[in-house]
Design a protein around this motif. Sequence first.
Motif, PDB file in Angstrom:
ATOM      1  N   HIS A  86     122.697   8.071 -17.103  1.00  0.00           N
ATOM      2  CA  HIS A  86     124.241   8.370 -17.229  1.00  0.00           C
ATOM      3  C   HIS A  86     124.820   7.976 -15.960  1.00  0.00           C
ATOM      4  CE1 HIS A  86     123.870  10.651 -20.774  1.00  0.00           C
ATOM      5  NE2 HIS A  86     123.018  11.595 -20.484  1.00  0.00           N
ATOM      6  N   LEU A  87     124.161   7.470 -14.872  1.00  0.00           N
ATOM      7  CA  LEU A  87     124.499   6.963 -13.690  1.00  0.00           C
ATOM      8  C   LEU A  87     124.910   5.218 -13.833  1.00  0.00           C
ATOM      9  CD1 LEU A  87     125.076   8.232 -10.643  1.00  0.00           C
ATOM     10  CD2 LEU A  87     123.097   7.454  -9.932  1.00  0.00           C
ATOM     11  N   HIS A  88     126.061   5.085 -13.393  1.00  0.00           N
ATOM     12  CA  HIS A  88     126.302   3.521 -13.389  1.00  0.00           C
ATOM     13  C   HIS A  88     125.957   3.018 -12.100  1.00  0.00           C
ATOM     14  CE1 HIS A  88     128.205   4.024 -17.003  1.00  0.00           C
ATOM     15  NE2 HIS A  88     128.809   5.104 -16.985  1.00  0.00           N
ATOM     16  N   VAL A  89     125.104   1.981 -12.032  1.00  0.00           N
ATOM     17  CA  VAL A  89     124.442   1.637 -10.723  1.00  0.00           C
ATOM     18  C   VAL A  89     124.911   0.066 -10.729  1.00  0.00           C
ATOM     19  CG1 VAL A  89     122.518   1.279  -9.395  1.00  0.00           C
ATOM     20  CG2 VAL A  89     122.474   3.106 -10.714  1.00  0.00           C
ATOM     21  N   LEU A  90     125.405  -0.321  -9.647  1.00  0.00           N
ATOM     22  CA  LEU A  90     125.928  -1.829  -9.305  1.00  0.00           C
ATOM     23  C   LEU A  90     125.413  -2.217  -7.997  1.00  0.00           C
ATOM     24  CD1 LEU A  90     128.633  -1.968  -7.310  1.00  0.00           C
ATOM     25  CD2 LEU A  90     129.603  -1.032  -9.428  1.00  0.00           C
ATOM     26  N   HIS A  91     125.147  -3.634  -7.708  1.00  0.00           N
ATOM     27  CA  HIS A  91     124.689  -4.050  -6.631  1.00  0.00           C
ATOM     28  C   HIS A  91     125.811  -5.085  -5.734  1.00  0.00           C
ATOM     29  CE1 HIS A  91     121.899  -5.187  -3.358  1.00  0.00           C
ATOM     30  NE2 HIS A  91     122.278  -6.389  -3.725  1.00  0.00           N
ATOM     31  N   VAL A  92     126.145  -4.896  -4.552  1.00  0.00           N
ATOM     32  CA  VAL A  92     126.853  -5.829  -4.023  1.00  0.00           C
ATOM     33  C   VAL A  92     126.096  -6.878  -3.115  1.00  0.00           C
ATOM     34  CG1 VAL A  92     128.984  -6.119  -2.320  1.00  0.00           C
ATOM     35  CG2 VAL A  92     129.024  -4.198  -4.259  1.00  0.00           C
ATOM     36  N   GLN A  93     125.997  -7.851  -3.634  1.00  0.00           N
ATOM     37  CA  GLN A  93     125.298  -8.986  -2.697  1.00  0.00           C
ATOM     38  C   GLN A  93     125.970  -9.301  -1.363  1.00  0.00           C
ATOM     39  OE1 GLN A  93     124.614 -12.375  -4.832  1.00  0.00           O
ATOM     40  NE2 GLN A  93     123.487 -13.621  -3.232  1.00  0.00           N
ATOM     41  N   HIS A  94     125.574  -9.101  -0.322  1.00  0.00           N
ATOM     42  CA  HIS A  94     126.070  -9.438   0.982  1.00  0.00           C
ATOM     43  C   HIS A  94     125.613 -10.778   1.697  1.00  0.00           C
ATOM     44  CE1 HIS A  94     128.447  -5.557   1.517  1.00  0.00           C
ATOM     45  NE2 HIS A  94     127.468  -5.258   0.580  1.00  0.00           N
ATOM     46  N   MET A  95     124.361 -11.256   1.087  1.00  0.00           N
ATOM     47  CA  MET A  95     123.992 -12.505   1.690  1.00  0.00           C
ATOM     48  C   MET A  95     123.063 -13.076   0.746  1.00  0.00           C
ATOM     49  SD  MET A  95     120.836 -10.819   4.083  1.00  0.00           S
ATOM     50  CE  MET A  95     121.963  -9.624   4.944  1.00  0.00           C
ATOM     51  N   GLN A  96     122.548 -14.272   1.040  1.00  0.00           N
ATOM     52  CA  GLN A  96     122.026 -15.165   0.283  1.00  0.00           C
ATOM     53  C   GLN A  96     120.558 -14.600  -0.109  1.00  0.00           C
ATOM     54  OE1 GLN A  96     122.233 -18.621   2.971  1.00  0.00           O
ATOM     55  NE2 GLN A  96     120.193 -18.854   2.578  1.00  0.00           N
ATOM     56  N   PHE A  97     119.797 -15.302  -1.316  1.00  0.00           N
ATOM     57  CA  PHE A  97     118.553 -15.122  -1.552  1.00  0.00           C
ATOM     58  C   PHE A  97     117.523 -15.708  -0.536  1.00  0.00           C
ATOM     59  CE2 PHE A  97     120.711 -13.675  -5.512  1.00  0.00           C
ATOM     60  CZ  PHE A  97     120.001 -12.658  -5.947  1.00  0.00           C
ATOM     61  N   GLY A  98     116.468 -15.006  -0.169  1.00  0.00           N
ATOM     62  CA  GLY A  98     115.494 -15.733   0.455  1.00  0.00           C
ATOM     63  C   GLY A  98     114.450 -16.223  -0.370  1.00  0.00           C
ATOM     64  N   GLY A  99     114.638 -16.166  -1.634  1.00  0.00           N
ATOM     65  CA  GLY A  99     113.423 -16.670  -2.618  1.00  0.00           C
ATOM     66  C   GLY A  99     113.930 -16.347  -3.877  1.00  0.00           C
ATOM     67  N   THR A 100     113.063 -16.573  -4.992  1.00  0.00           N
ATOM     68  CA  THR A 100     113.115 -16.437  -6.283  1.00  0.00           C
ATOM     69  C   THR A 100     112.779 -14.668  -6.676  1.00  0.00           C
ATOM     70  OG1 THR A 100     112.558 -18.332  -7.038  1.00  0.00           O
ATOM     71  CG2 THR A 100     112.583 -16.967  -8.656  1.00  0.00           C
ATOM     72  N   LYS A 101     113.684 -13.970  -7.395  1.00  0.00           N
ATOM     73  CA  LYS A 101     113.340 -12.637  -7.536  1.00  0.00           C
ATOM     74  C   LYS A 101     113.069 -12.447  -9.162  1.00  0.00           C
ATOM     75  CE  LYS A 101     114.457 -11.941  -3.301  1.00  0.00           C
ATOM     76  NZ  LYS A 101     113.467 -11.389  -2.257  1.00  0.00           N
ATOM     77  N   LYS A 102     112.066 -12.897  -9.583  1.00  0.00           N
ATOM     78  CA  LYS A 102     111.743 -12.891 -11.118  1.00  0.00           C
ATOM     79  C   LYS A 102     110.493 -12.263 -11.342  1.00  0.00           C
ATOM     80  CE  LYS A 102     114.670 -16.915 -12.206  1.00  0.00           C
ATOM     81  NZ  LYS A 102     114.497 -18.213 -13.127  1.00  0.00           N
ATOM     82  N   ASP A 103     109.751 -11.641 -10.315  1.00  0.00           N
ATOM     83  CA  ASP A 103     108.569 -10.696 -10.494  1.00  0.00           C
ATOM     84  C   ASP A 103     108.960  -9.634 -11.472  1.00  0.00           C
ATOM     85  OD1 ASP A 103     108.991  -8.490  -8.397  1.00  0.00           O
ATOM     86  OD2 ASP A 103     109.755 -10.483  -7.624  1.00  0.00           O
ATOM     87  N   LEU A 104     107.824  -8.890 -11.737  1.00  0.00           N
ATOM     88  CA  LEU A 104     108.063  -7.668 -12.650  1.00  0.00           C
ATOM     89  C   LEU A 104     108.700  -6.716 -12.085  1.00  0.00           C
ATOM     90  CD1 LEU A 104     107.451  -6.210 -15.404  1.00  0.00           C
ATOM     91  CD2 LEU A 104     105.100  -5.541 -14.396  1.00  0.00           C
ATOM     92  N   LEU A 105     108.748  -6.216 -10.669  1.00  0.00           N
ATOM     93  CA  LEU A 105     109.423  -5.320 -10.233  1.00  0.00           C
ATOM     94  C   LEU A 105     110.757  -5.416 -10.256  1.00  0.00           C
ATOM     95  CD1 LEU A 105     109.537  -2.662  -8.726  1.00  0.00           C
ATOM     96  CD2 LEU A 105     108.990  -4.065  -6.375  1.00  0.00           C
ATOM     97  N   HIS A 106     111.205  -6.649  -9.932  1.00  0.00           N
ATOM     98  CA  HIS A 106     112.676  -7.026  -9.612  1.00  0.00           C
ATOM     99  C   HIS A 106     113.281  -7.221 -11.135  1.00  0.00           C
ATOM    100  CE1 HIS A 106     111.949  -8.432  -5.564  1.00  0.00           C
ATOM    101  NE2 HIS A 106     113.149  -7.853  -5.446  1.00  0.00           N
ATOM    102  N   ARG A 107     112.530  -7.655 -12.201  1.00  0.00           N
ATOM    103  CA  ARG A 107     113.123  -7.765 -13.631  1.00  0.00           C
ATOM    104  C   ARG A 107     113.246  -6.201 -14.252  1.00  0.00           C
ATOM    105  NH1 ARG A 107     111.442 -12.163 -16.980  1.00  0.00           N
ATOM    106  NH2 ARG A 107     110.624 -13.769 -15.881  1.00  0.00           N
ATOM    107  N   LEU A 108     112.405  -5.229 -13.730  1.00  0.00           N
ATOM    108  CA  LEU A 108     112.729  -3.964 -14.110  1.00  0.00           C
ATOM    109  C   LEU A 108     113.972  -3.144 -13.362  1.00  0.00           C
ATOM    110  CD1 LEU A 108     109.013  -2.592 -14.098  1.00  0.00           C
ATOM    111  CD2 LEU A 108     110.426  -3.174 -16.221  1.00  0.00           C
TER     112      LEU A 108
END
Length: 235
Positions: free
Chosen positions: A109-131
């Motif tokens: 029921h909680l709406h969670v959003l993320h505000v990106q403040h800086m560039q990525f240091g690498g690819t974030k496609k591992d299982l933890l980031h996917r979830l």
Amino acid sequence: MPETHGIGLLCTTRSLGGIELNVLRFARWMRARGHRVIVIGSEGAPLLREAASEHLPHHSLGTPRKYGDLPAARRLLQIMHAEQLTILQLNVTRDLNLGVLARSLSGGHLHVLHVQHMQFGGTKKDLLHRLQHARLAAWIAPLPWLATQARERTTIAPSRIQVIPFGIELDALRTLPPVKEARRSLGLPADIPVLGVVGRLDRGKGQEYLLHAAAMLRAKGMPVHVMLIGEDTRG
């Protein structure tokens, strides 16, 4: 009457730099527009101290761990429920796990959003980031190229990636003193080029490159003055 929202601004960092100042600005702006905003951070963090000095509502989570901190997630959810907040805004990637845990405890029921403040240091496609990313209602990037990075380096659905530029407080710029007066008040020479970096004093910011460059210029007979502005967070 425009619709108002209850928003929790989560940021558990222990520095006071660009991200934290953006969180405080956003809290002020949203409060001025009639929204209920609560700043949520770590115990004793400069962010909460500044929030208190500006009379912004705030809560401490203690010292949450980076991963799997169920007690902190429960505390976060309790704050959200007690303050009747329906939106949780994350501001640093280290808080993704905490925000996602709180959302799961809320039954979704909680709406969670993320505000990106800086560039990525690498690819974030591992299982933890996917979830983690799959449970975000939205990903907000301040610049189009950062949104492109989010599309290329994560598995977030493109439809949930939005570009919303950071605002600027123009009134503060209108009251700036003339350059000569500003230099004089800061003890800077009136006619020598000033090179500077604005950012916390930290290895990741690269202030040493400016110092090396300034030394090279001076060795060649080019007078320059160096100014470093930021909080000392080395260590």
